[in-house]
Scaffold this motif. Sequence first.
Motif, PDB file in Angstrom:
ATOM      1  N   VAL A   1      31.515  58.128  25.544  1.00  0.00           N
ATOM      2  CA  VAL A   1      30.200  57.697  24.509  1.00  0.00           C
ATOM      3  C   VAL A   1      30.338  58.722  23.365  1.00  0.00           C
ATOM      4  N   ARG A   2      31.152  59.866  23.394  1.00  0.00           N
ATOM      5  CA  ARG A   2      31.009  60.870  22.269  1.00  0.00           C
ATOM      6  C   ARG A   2      32.221  60.828  21.183  1.00  0.00           C
ATOM      7  N   THR A   3      33.454  59.980  21.839  1.00  0.00           N
ATOM      8  CA  THR A   3      34.527  59.965  20.986  1.00  0.00           C
ATOM      9  C   THR A   3      34.148  59.250  19.405  1.00  0.00           C
ATOM     10  N   GLU A   4      34.922  59.764  18.625  1.00  0.00           N
ATOM     11  CA  GLU A   4      34.736  59.091  17.189  1.00  0.00           C
ATOM     12  C   GLU A   4      34.867  57.738  17.121  1.00  0.00           C
ATOM     13  N   THR A   5      35.992  57.162  18.139  1.00  0.00           N
ATOM     14  CA  THR A   5      36.159  55.692  18.070  1.00  0.00           C
ATOM     15  C   THR A   5      34.808  54.984  18.459  1.00  0.00           C
TER      16      THR A   5
ATOM     17  N   LEU B   1      41.305  67.208  11.898  1.00  0.00           N
ATOM     18  CA  LEU B   1      39.987  67.336  10.728  1.00  0.00           C
ATOM     19  C   LEU B   1      40.366  66.270   9.657  1.00  0.00           C
ATOM     20  N   ASP B   2      41.653  65.828   9.430  1.00  0.00           N
ATOM     21  CA  ASP B   2      41.816  64.815   8.524  1.00  0.00           C
ATOM     22  C   ASP B   2      41.213  63.130   9.096  1.00  0.00           C
ATOM     23  N   ASP B   3      41.667  62.994  10.340  1.00  0.00           N
ATOM     24  CA  ASP B   3      41.292  61.972  10.969  1.00  0.00           C
ATOM     25  C   ASP B   3      39.835  61.613  10.967  1.00  0.00           C
ATOM     26  N   LEU B   4      39.215  63.064  11.350  1.00  0.00           N
ATOM     27  CA  LEU B   4      37.720  62.868  11.348  1.00  0.00           C
ATOM     28  C   LEU B   4      36.964  62.765  10.406  1.00  0.00           C
ATOM     29  N   ARG B   5      37.571  63.432   9.165  1.00  0.00           N
ATOM     30  CA  ARG B   5      37.064  63.354   7.806  1.00  0.00           C
ATOM     31  C   ARG B   5      36.895  61.755   7.638  1.00  0.00           C
ATOM     32  N   THR B   6      37.959  61.164   7.616  1.00  0.00           N
ATOM     33  CA  THR B   6      38.246  59.765   7.064  1.00  0.00           C
ATOM     34  C   THR B   6      37.263  58.875   8.034  1.00  0.00           C
ATOM     35  N   GLU B   7      37.195  59.096   9.187  1.00  0.00           N
ATOM     36  CA  GLU B   7      36.246  58.382  10.296  1.00  0.00           C
ATOM     37  C   GLU B   7      34.864  58.555   9.947  1.00  0.00           C
TER      38      GLU B   7
END
Length: 227
Positions: free
Chosen positions: A92-96, A172-178
């Motif tokens: 449930v908590r994943t950024e996907t 961090l890069d992926d998270l920022r974009t998402e």
Amino acid sequence: TSLAHVVAVDGPSGVGKGMVTRALTARLPGWHLLDSGALYRLLALAAHQTGIELTDAKALAALAPNLDIKFSETEEKQELIILNNQDVTRLVRTETTGGMASKIASIPEVRVALLERQHAFRQNPGLIADGRDIGTVIFPDAVLKIFLDASPDERARRRLNQLREAGISATLDDLRTEIFQRDERDRSRAVAPLVPASDAVTIDTTSMPPAEVLAKVDELLKSRGLI
Ligand code: CDP
Ligand code: CDP
């Protein structure tokens, strides 16, 4: 019979809504809790698992009332979320999942389908609810509306730390974009976009440590006579 009091906590992703909500439950013993984002996340997950397209408004709306959801805690007081007898706490908590939730959250039929489910959480002695549209759409008569904000970079950093602590890998890069994409979608959607209610108190937490945010929240609770 008068309706139970609601405290609303809204704001974008990774801003500290969960942190503030947990603190509120300690300040307001016995109050009920609604993590509205989890409902969108769970509906998205269930749709994904049953092969329903995330654009299929009709099928998503039909699925919403049939989700068997249990919010509880482990013996160590860790969050536990069961969906249709499956432990989905981590999933449930994943950024996907967050991204999928944000996609279905822009569909008006989905929001309508989850409305009643959210209203049912309003019970005595009161309700603490967090999300995007709690103060604007779901409970516009909330006794206190807190809108949390922070810079996107700071929110991505917070999310990264949080995921790492939970043993979930991310960059961090992926998270920022998402997170940017998700916020943009949440702010620009036609129905219930992410905006502060006109009577909300906005707290910019970008350079505030959690304790400082919580001190401000305490002040607001006192000002409303809730503590
Ligand atoms: O629920 P939401 O996505 O808004 O955010 P959260 O999960 O409550 O907070 C994200 C992370 O940021 C948590 O690990 C908090 O402890 C942290 N945080 C922080 O470092 N400083 C703040 N002022 C608020 C939250
Ligand atoms: O924890 P975080 O703030 O990242 O997300 P969340 O509160 O779990 O919400 C996930 C997604 O559900 C958001 O990006 C929104 O698109 C949607 N949502 C919504 O539309 N309305 C709400 N009241 C709560 C969540």
